[in-house]
Design a protein around this motif. Structure first.
Motif, PDB file in Angstrom:
ATOM      1  N   SER A 102      -5.018  96.988  12.622  1.00  0.00           N
ATOM      2  CA  SER A 102      -5.327  96.452  11.292  1.00  0.00           C
ATOM      3  C   SER A 102      -6.458  95.450  11.443  1.00  0.00           C
ATOM      4  O   SER A 102      -6.479  94.682  12.416  1.00  0.00           O
ATOM      5  CB  SER A 102      -4.118  95.737  10.691  1.00  0.00           C
ATOM      6  OG  SER A 102      -3.103  96.647  10.415  1.00  0.00           O
ATOM      7  N   PRO A 103      -7.387  95.431  10.505  1.00  0.00           N
ATOM      8  CA  PRO A 103      -8.494  94.478  10.613  1.00  0.00           C
ATOM      9  C   PRO A 103      -8.017  93.043  10.431  1.00  0.00           C
ATOM     10  O   PRO A 103      -7.053  92.798   9.699  1.00  0.00           O
ATOM     11  CB  PRO A 103      -9.440  94.887   9.487  1.00  0.00           C
ATOM     12  CG  PRO A 103      -8.635  95.691   8.550  1.00  0.00           C
ATOM     13  CD  PRO A 103      -7.498  96.287   9.328  1.00  0.00           C
ATOM     14  N   PRO A 104      -8.689  92.102  11.094  1.00  0.00           N
ATOM     15  CA  PRO A 104      -8.338  90.696  10.869  1.00  0.00           C
ATOM     16  C   PRO A 104      -8.755  90.286   9.470  1.00  0.00           C
ATOM     17  O   PRO A 104      -9.678  90.867   8.890  1.00  0.00           O
ATOM     18  CB  PRO A 104      -9.163  89.960  11.931  1.00  0.00           C
ATOM     19  CG  PRO A 104     -10.320  90.858  12.195  1.00  0.00           C
ATOM     20  CD  PRO A 104      -9.805  92.264  12.005  1.00  0.00           C
ATOM     21  N   PRO A 105      -8.098  89.288   8.886  1.00  0.00           N
ATOM     22  CA  PRO A 105      -8.456  88.862   7.538  1.00  0.00           C
ATOM     23  C   PRO A 105      -9.850  88.235   7.509  1.00  0.00           C
ATOM     24  O   PRO A 105     -10.333  87.703   8.513  1.00  0.00           O
ATOM     25  CB  PRO A 105      -7.385  87.836   7.180  1.00  0.00           C
ATOM     26  CG  PRO A 105      -6.807  87.396   8.472  1.00  0.00           C
ATOM     27  CD  PRO A 105      -6.986  88.521   9.439  1.00  0.00           C
ATOM     28  N   LEU A 106     -10.481  88.310   6.343  1.00  0.00           N
ATOM     29  CA  LEU A 106     -11.800  87.709   6.145  1.00  0.00           C
ATOM     30  C   LEU A 106     -11.698  86.203   5.938  1.00  0.00           C
ATOM     31  O   LEU A 106     -12.670  85.485   6.121  1.00  0.00           O
ATOM     32  CB  LEU A 106     -12.502  88.354   4.955  1.00  0.00           C
ATOM     33  CG  LEU A 106     -12.827  89.834   5.116  1.00  0.00           C
ATOM     34  CD1 LEU A 106     -13.341  90.418   3.811  1.00  0.00           C
ATOM     35  CD2 LEU A 106     -13.826  90.054   6.243  1.00  0.00           C
ATOM     36  N   GLY A 107     -10.524  85.744   5.542  1.00  0.00           N
ATOM     37  CA  GLY A 107     -10.301  84.316   5.367  1.00  0.00           C
ATOM     38  C   GLY A 107      -9.569  84.005   4.078  1.00  0.00           C
ATOM     39  O   GLY A 107      -9.258  84.903   3.289  1.00  0.00           O
ATOM     40  N   PRO A 108      -9.295  82.721   3.864  1.00  0.00           N
ATOM     41  CA  PRO A 108      -8.648  82.311   2.621  1.00  0.00           C
ATOM     42  C   PRO A 108      -9.531  82.658   1.415  1.00  0.00           C
ATOM     43  O   PRO A 108     -10.760  82.604   1.498  1.00  0.00           O
ATOM     44  CB  PRO A 108      -8.515  80.795   2.769  1.00  0.00           C
ATOM     45  CG  PRO A 108      -8.630  80.533   4.233  1.00  0.00           C
ATOM     46  CD  PRO A 108      -9.519  81.603   4.781  1.00  0.00           C
ATOM     47  N   ARG A 109      -8.896  82.984   0.306  1.00  0.00           N
ATOM     48  CA  ARG A 109      -9.601  83.403  -0.906  1.00  0.00           C
ATOM     49  C   ARG A 109     -10.736  82.442  -1.284  1.00  0.00           C
ATOM     50  O   ARG A 109     -11.862  82.870  -1.527  1.00  0.00           O
ATOM     51  CB  ARG A 109      -8.614  83.508  -2.064  1.00  0.00           C
ATOM     52  CG  ARG A 109      -9.268  83.841  -3.396  1.00  0.00           C
ATOM     53  CD  ARG A 109      -8.280  83.843  -4.541  1.00  0.00           C
ATOM     54  NE  ARG A 109      -7.124  84.665  -4.255  1.00  0.00           N
ATOM     55  CZ  ARG A 109      -7.109  86.005  -4.281  1.00  0.00           C
ATOM     56  NH1 ARG A 109      -8.193  86.651  -4.600  1.00  0.00           N
ATOM     57  NH2 ARG A 109      -6.025  86.668  -3.997  1.00  0.00           N
ATOM     58  N   GLU A 110     -10.459  81.141  -1.335  1.00  0.00           N
ATOM     59  CA  GLU A 110     -11.487  80.175  -1.749  1.00  0.00           C
ATOM     60  C   GLU A 110     -12.663  80.173  -0.785  1.00  0.00           C
ATOM     61  O   GLU A 110     -13.813  80.038  -1.202  1.00  0.00           O
ATOM     62  CB  GLU A 110     -10.889  78.776  -1.891  1.00  0.00           C
ATOM     63  CG  GLU A 110      -9.947  78.655  -3.075  1.00  0.00           C
ATOM     64  CD  GLU A 110     -10.593  79.081  -4.398  1.00  0.00           C
ATOM     65  OE1 GLU A 110     -11.744  78.702  -4.677  1.00  0.00           O
ATOM     66  OE2 GLU A 110      -9.932  79.807  -5.165  1.00  0.00           O
ATOM     67  N   SER A 111     -12.414  80.340   0.494  1.00  0.00           N
ATOM     68  CA  SER A 111     -13.486  80.404   1.484  1.00  0.00           C
ATOM     69  C   SER A 111     -14.326  81.666   1.301  1.00  0.00           C
ATOM     70  O   SER A 111     -15.564  81.622   1.385  1.00  0.00           O
ATOM     71  CB  SER A 111     -12.896  80.374   2.903  1.00  0.00           C
ATOM     72  OG  SER A 111     -13.894  80.622   3.853  1.00  0.00           O
ATOM     73  N   VAL A 112     -13.677  82.785   1.036  1.00  0.00           N
ATOM     74  CA  VAL A 112     -14.391  84.046   0.807  1.00  0.00           C
ATOM     75  C   VAL A 112     -15.276  83.922  -0.432  1.00  0.00           C
ATOM     76  O   VAL A 112     -16.457  84.269  -0.400  1.00  0.00           O
ATOM     77  CB  VAL A 112     -13.401  85.237   0.686  1.00  0.00           C
ATOM     78  CG1 VAL A 112     -14.102  86.485   0.165  1.00  0.00           C
ATOM     79  CG2 VAL A 112     -12.729  85.510   2.023  1.00  0.00           C
ATOM     80  N   ILE A 113     -14.744  83.375  -1.500  1.00  0.00           N
ATOM     81  CA  ILE A 113     -15.522  83.201  -2.728  1.00  0.00           C
ATOM     82  C   ILE A 113     -16.700  82.253  -2.484  1.00  0.00           C
ATOM     83  O   ILE A 113     -17.824  82.519  -2.918  1.00  0.00           O
ATOM     84  CB  ILE A 113     -14.626  82.713  -3.888  1.00  0.00           C
ATOM     85  CG1 ILE A 113     -13.655  83.822  -4.303  1.00  0.00           C
ATOM     86  CG2 ILE A 113     -15.475  82.252  -5.080  1.00  0.00           C
ATOM     87  CD1 ILE A 113     -12.600  83.397  -5.314  1.00  0.00           C
ATOM     88  N   ARG A 114     -16.472  81.180  -1.755  1.00  0.00           N
ATOM     89  CA  ARG A 114     -17.541  80.221  -1.454  1.00  0.00           C
ATOM     90  C   ARG A 114     -18.664  80.884  -0.642  1.00  0.00           C
ATOM     91  O   ARG A 114     -19.848  80.695  -0.930  1.00  0.00           O
ATOM     92  CB  ARG A 114     -16.951  79.025  -0.701  1.00  0.00           C
ATOM     93  CG  ARG A 114     -17.830  77.823  -0.634  1.00  0.00           C
ATOM     94  CD  ARG A 114     -17.152  76.558  -0.091  1.00  0.00           C
ATOM     95  NE  ARG A 114     -16.188  76.759   0.966  1.00  0.00           N
ATOM     96  CZ  ARG A 114     -14.848  76.724   0.800  1.00  0.00           C
ATOM     97  NH1 ARG A 114     -14.330  76.527  -0.392  1.00  0.00           N
ATOM     98  NH2 ARG A 114     -14.042  76.893   1.828  1.00  0.00           N
ATOM     99  N   ARG A 115     -18.304  81.694   0.365  1.00  0.00           N
ATOM    100  CA  ARG A 115     -19.319  82.383   1.170  1.00  0.00           C
ATOM    101  C   ARG A 115     -20.071  83.419   0.346  1.00  0.00           C
ATOM    102  O   ARG A 115     -21.284  83.603   0.518  1.00  0.00           O
ATOM    103  CB  ARG A 115     -18.681  83.019   2.402  1.00  0.00           C
ATOM    104  CG  ARG A 115     -18.245  81.959   3.428  1.00  0.00           C
ATOM    105  CD  ARG A 115     -17.702  82.581   4.681  1.00  0.00           C
ATOM    106  NE  ARG A 115     -16.336  83.038   4.414  1.00  0.00           N
ATOM    107  CZ  ARG A 115     -15.679  83.919   5.145  1.00  0.00           C
ATOM    108  NH1 ARG A 115     -16.251  84.492   6.188  1.00  0.00           N
ATOM    109  NH2 ARG A 115     -14.445  84.254   4.842  1.00  0.00           N
ATOM    110  N   LEU A 116     -19.381  84.096  -0.574  1.00  0.00           N
ATOM    111  CA  LEU A 116     -20.056  85.057  -1.450  1.00  0.00           C
ATOM    112  C   LEU A 116     -21.040  84.348  -2.380  1.00  0.00           C
ATOM    113  O   LEU A 116     -22.161  84.811  -2.578  1.00  0.00           O
ATOM    114  CB  LEU A 116     -19.033  85.858  -2.251  1.00  0.00           C
ATOM    115  CG  LEU A 116     -18.198  86.860  -1.456  1.00  0.00           C
ATOM    116  CD1 LEU A 116     -17.068  87.413  -2.305  1.00  0.00           C
ATOM    117  CD2 LEU A 116     -19.078  87.974  -0.908  1.00  0.00           C
ATOM    118  N   HIS A 117     -20.626  83.209  -2.936  1.00  0.00           N
ATOM    119  CA  HIS A 117     -21.527  82.448  -3.815  1.00  0.00           C
ATOM    120  C   HIS A 117     -22.750  81.933  -3.055  1.00  0.00           C
ATOM    121  O   HIS A 117     -23.824  81.780  -3.647  1.00  0.00           O
ATOM    122  CB  HIS A 117     -20.799  81.284  -4.468  1.00  0.00           C
ATOM    123  CG  HIS A 117     -20.071  81.663  -5.702  1.00  0.00           C
ATOM    124  ND1 HIS A 117     -18.884  81.075  -6.068  1.00  0.00           N
ATOM    125  CD2 HIS A 117     -20.337  82.562  -6.672  1.00  0.00           C
ATOM    126  CE1 HIS A 117     -18.457  81.602  -7.194  1.00  0.00           C
ATOM    127  NE2 HIS A 117     -19.322  82.510  -7.579  1.00  0.00           N
TER     128      HIS A 117
END
Length: 136
Positions: free
Chosen positions: A24-39
């Motif tokens: 299984s792939p490792p997680p991309l990270g906590p939701r808020e961190s993922v959104i922050r990196r996308l922004h």
């Protein structure tokens, strides 16, 4: 015309065929961190909810589906419209999330550095996405 791409953590694998059974792939990270990196790479990306965002480019749009998890295992991207600019956006998103873009049309990872044209055939050949694939 729509196209579905998944961004997931898969460092060390050249192809999905290299995944060991049960991996299984490792997680991309906590939701808020993922959104922050996308922004950081897409400042105009808009999240109407904490699970779904949208980005509009010249002749295309992308729906970002983070799923219901607080720790995001993958991001599903539903790309609408035939635009080569979308490929650049996909590459920047994958890089920002330190992930790999799985092209569901090819059935394997997009190789932005090795093969910048990977995935371009999908714009010509892909059937429209089924409505059942859209987030609820």
């Amino acid at each position: 015309m729509s196209w579905i791409v998944y961004v997931m953590g898969a460092a060390g694998f050249d192809s999905v065929r290299d995944f060991p059974e049960g991996w299984s792939p490792p997680p991309l990270g906590p939701r808020e961190s993922v959104i922050r990196r996308l922004h950081a790479v897409l400042p105009t990306l808009f999240f109407a909810t904490s699970t779904e965002g949208s980005y509009h480019g010249d002749g295309f749009s992308i729906t970002f589906d983070l799923g219901p998890w607080e720790v995001v295992p993958r991001v599903r991207l539903l790309v609408h419209g035939p635009s080569h600019e979308a490929l650049d956006v996909l590459g920047r998103v994958a890089e920002a999330l330190d992930g790999r873009a799985l092209d569901t049309g090819l059935g394997d990872f997009m190789r932005f550095a090795k093969d910048p044209d990977s995935g371009r055939h999908v714009w010509r050949d892909a059937p429209p996405a089924e409505s059942g694939w859209l987030p609820a």
